[in-house]
Design an enzyme around this catalytic site. Sequence first.
Site, PDB file in Angstrom:
ATOM      1  CG  LEU A 180       6.980   0.711  -5.420  1.00  0.00           C
ATOM      2  CD1 LEU A 180       7.334  -0.452  -6.333  1.00  0.00           C
ATOM      3  CD2 LEU A 180       7.557   0.506  -4.024  1.00  0.00           C
ATOM      4  CG  HIS A 211      -6.343  -1.422  -8.525  1.00  0.00           C
ATOM      5  ND1 HIS A 211      -6.051  -0.724  -7.363  1.00  0.00           N
ATOM      6  CD2 HIS A 211      -7.502  -0.932  -8.984  1.00  0.00           C
ATOM      7  CE1 HIS A 211      -7.011   0.166  -7.148  1.00  0.00           C
ATOM      8  NE2 HIS A 211      -7.899   0.064  -8.114  1.00  0.00           N
ATOM      9  CG  LEU A 244      -1.987  -1.144   1.165  1.00  0.00           C
ATOM     10  CD1 LEU A 244      -2.990  -0.976   2.306  1.00  0.00           C
ATOM     11  CD2 LEU A 244      -2.729  -1.218  -0.167  1.00  0.00           C
TER      12      LEU A 244
HETATM   13  N1  LIG Z   1       4.759   3.795  -8.438  1.00  0.00           N
HETATM   14  C1  LIG Z   1       3.729   3.003  -8.089  1.00  0.00           C
HETATM   15  N2  LIG Z   1       3.678   2.474  -6.865  1.00  0.00           N
HETATM   16  C2  LIG Z   1       2.644   1.666  -6.507  1.00  0.00           C
HETATM   17  C3  LIG Z   1       1.611   1.388  -7.426  1.00  0.00           C
HETATM   18  C4  LIG Z   1       1.701   1.949  -8.748  1.00  0.00           C
HETATM   19  O1  LIG Z   1       0.839   1.692  -9.621  1.00  0.00           O
HETATM   20  N3  LIG Z   1       2.768   2.747  -9.032  1.00  0.00           N
HETATM   21  N4  LIG Z   1       0.532   0.586  -7.061  1.00  0.00           N
HETATM   22  C5  LIG Z   1       0.287   0.551  -5.616  1.00  0.00           C
HETATM   23  C6  LIG Z   1      -0.848  -0.313  -5.210  1.00  0.00           C
HETATM   24  N5  LIG Z   1      -2.062   0.519  -5.214  1.00  0.00           N
HETATM   25  C7  LIG Z   1      -3.080   0.176  -6.079  1.00  0.00           C
HETATM   26  O2  LIG Z   1      -3.063  -0.850  -6.750  1.00  0.00           O
HETATM   27  C8  LIG Z   1      -2.194   1.614  -4.345  1.00  0.00           C
HETATM   28  C9  LIG Z   1      -1.696   1.490  -3.055  1.00  0.00           C
HETATM   29  C10 LIG Z   1      -1.819   2.555  -2.164  1.00  0.00           C
HETATM   30  C11 LIG Z   1      -2.427   3.746  -2.576  1.00  0.00           C
HETATM   31  C12 LIG Z   1      -2.509   4.884  -1.626  1.00  0.00           C
HETATM   32  O3  LIG Z   1      -3.204   5.860  -1.865  1.00  0.00           O
HETATM   33  N6  LIG Z   1      -1.754   4.760  -0.518  1.00  0.00           N
HETATM   34  C13 LIG Z   1      -1.778   5.810   0.543  1.00  0.00           C
HETATM   35  C14 LIG Z   1      -1.205   5.297   1.860  1.00  0.00           C
HETATM   36  C15 LIG Z   1      -1.967   4.063   2.330  1.00  0.00           C
HETATM   37  C16 LIG Z   1      -1.370   3.586   3.676  1.00  0.00           C
HETATM   38  O4  LIG Z   1      -0.174   3.839   3.923  1.00  0.00           O
HETATM   39  O5  LIG Z   1      -2.130   2.940   4.421  1.00  0.00           O
HETATM   40  C17 LIG Z   1      -0.875   6.949   0.096  1.00  0.00           C
HETATM   41  O6  LIG Z   1       0.144   6.651  -0.611  1.00  0.00           O
HETATM   42  O7  LIG Z   1      -1.175   8.055   0.514  1.00  0.00           O
HETATM   43  C18 LIG Z   1      -2.943   3.864  -3.860  1.00  0.00           C
HETATM   44  C19 LIG Z   1      -2.836   2.790  -4.756  1.00  0.00           C
HETATM   45  C20 LIG Z   1       1.550   0.192  -4.866  1.00  0.00           C
HETATM   46  N7  LIG Z   1       2.611   1.113  -5.271  1.00  0.00           N
HETATM   47  N1  LIG Z   2      -4.568  -0.568  -4.634  1.00  0.00           N
HETATM   48  C1  LIG Z   2      -3.952  -1.747  -4.077  1.00  0.00           C
HETATM   49  C2  LIG Z   2      -4.986  -2.658  -3.481  1.00  0.00           C
HETATM   50  O1  LIG Z   2      -6.053  -2.212  -3.086  1.00  0.00           O
HETATM   51  N2  LIG Z   2      -4.625  -3.933  -3.387  1.00  0.00           N
HETATM   52  C3  LIG Z   2      -5.543  -4.908  -2.861  1.00  0.00           C
HETATM   53  O2  LIG Z   2      -5.189  -5.263  -1.533  1.00  0.00           O
HETATM   54  C4  LIG Z   2      -5.710  -6.576  -1.293  1.00  0.00           C
HETATM   55  C5  LIG Z   2      -4.623  -7.399  -0.658  1.00  0.00           C
HETATM   56  O3  LIG Z   2      -5.176  -8.636  -0.286  1.00  0.00           O
HETATM   57  P1  LIG Z   2      -4.185  -9.825   0.171  1.00  0.00           P
HETATM   58  O4  LIG Z   2      -3.239  -9.222   1.182  1.00  0.00           O
HETATM   59  O5  LIG Z   2      -5.103 -10.870   0.729  1.00  0.00           O
HETATM   60  O6  LIG Z   2      -3.470 -10.295  -1.070  1.00  0.00           O
HETATM   61  C6  LIG Z   2      -6.134  -7.155  -2.645  1.00  0.00           C
HETATM   62  O7  LIG Z   2      -7.539  -7.095  -2.799  1.00  0.00           O
HETATM   63  C7  LIG Z   2      -5.474  -6.216  -3.626  1.00  0.00           C
HETATM   64  O8  LIG Z   2      -6.170  -6.081  -4.857  1.00  0.00           O
END
Ligand SMILES: Nc1nc2c(c(=O)[nH]1)N[C@@H](CN(C=O)c1ccc(C(=O)N[C@@H](CCC(=O)O)C(=O)O)cc1)CN2
Ligand SMILES: NCC(=O)N[C@@H]1O[C@H](COP(=O)([O-])[O-])[C@@H](O)[C@H]1O
Length: 218
Positions: free
Chosen positions: A94, A110, A91
């Site tokens: 990167l 996702h 979460l």
């Molecule tokens: N450079 C990238 N890094 C990540 C991606 C990506 O596409 N490009 N995907 C994410 C996973 N993700 C959705 O699939 C996702 C994860 C987290 C967030 C988000 O808003 N996070 C919050 C903090 C959440 C927390 O710390 O509990 C934030 O950054 O403010 C959005 C999308 C993984 N990395």
């Molecule tokens: N945007 C990123 C996001 O929402 N990812 C979601 O977190 C869950 C992790 O489940 P898991 O820990 O059981 O694999 C999954 O549903 C995945 O799609």
Amino acid sequence: MPVKKIAVLISGSGTNLQVIIDAILQKKLNAEIKIVISNNKDAYGLVRAEKQGIKNMFISTRDLTCEEYSEKLLEIFNKEEIDFVVLAGFLKILSKDLVMQYKNRIINIHPSLIPSFCGKGYYGIKVHEKAIEYGVKVTGATVHFVDENADTGPIIEQRAVDVDDFDTAKSLQQKVLVIEHEILVSSLKKLCNDELKVIGRRVIKKGDKDEKSIDKRI
Ligand SMILES: Nc1nc2c(c(=O)[nH]1)N[C@@H](CN(C=O)c1ccc(C(=O)N[C@@H](CCC(=O)O)C(=O)O)cc1)CN2
Ligand SMILES: NCC(=O)N[C@@H]1O[C@H](COP(=O)([O-])[O-])[C@@H](O)[C@H]1O
């Protein structure tokens, strides 16, 4: 083809990690999980890795900038000679530098049909709450390559599920999770078998009979 060395990044229960572990045990994936990394010390996914004898570690991202924790990750990837990285419920965003050094070698799962319900702030149950709130009749899951922004990388695979009138965010999450597990293994298999080709924003299967015409169209 040599076995691909993968790192799996998690933040939670690790059911997506588990299906990768199971697929490798069933010899469905040409891969070895070299390390599991979580930014949440209580993530059950760390327990899943430990049970399987897979190296695992907690790296706090608290009080670190995106660049700082990404640099730590990169050091580990280089030390473990990682070929591909799977974001399986990780979460944190990167850094651009890390993503560029691992261009088209990091994939993310996702829980929506991107470009719907994605980007910063869209993770976990929040994604499904927004889908229910909007009233969509179809949602699903997406596997995509990771680029410098959240959920904007080229899409590898998607699959849809119907949203029923009685669905809640929780019930929808469970339905979508089943699909996530299927398309994550399917996408990772193609990646590890070097079957994917990225042309602009499009990801096509190498040897696709239309590959050359697609090449010209883009
Ligand atoms: N450079 C990238 N890094 C990540 C991606 C990506 O596409 N490009 N995907 C994410 C996973 N993700 C959705 O699939 C996702 C994860 C987290 C967030 C988000 O808003 N996070 C919050 C903090 C959440 C927390 O710390 O509990 C934030 O950054 O403010 C959005 C999308 C993984 N990395
Ligand atoms: N945007 C990123 C996001 O929402 N990812 C979601 O977190 C869950 C992790 O489940 P898991 O820990 O059981 O694999 C999954 O549903 C995945 O799609």
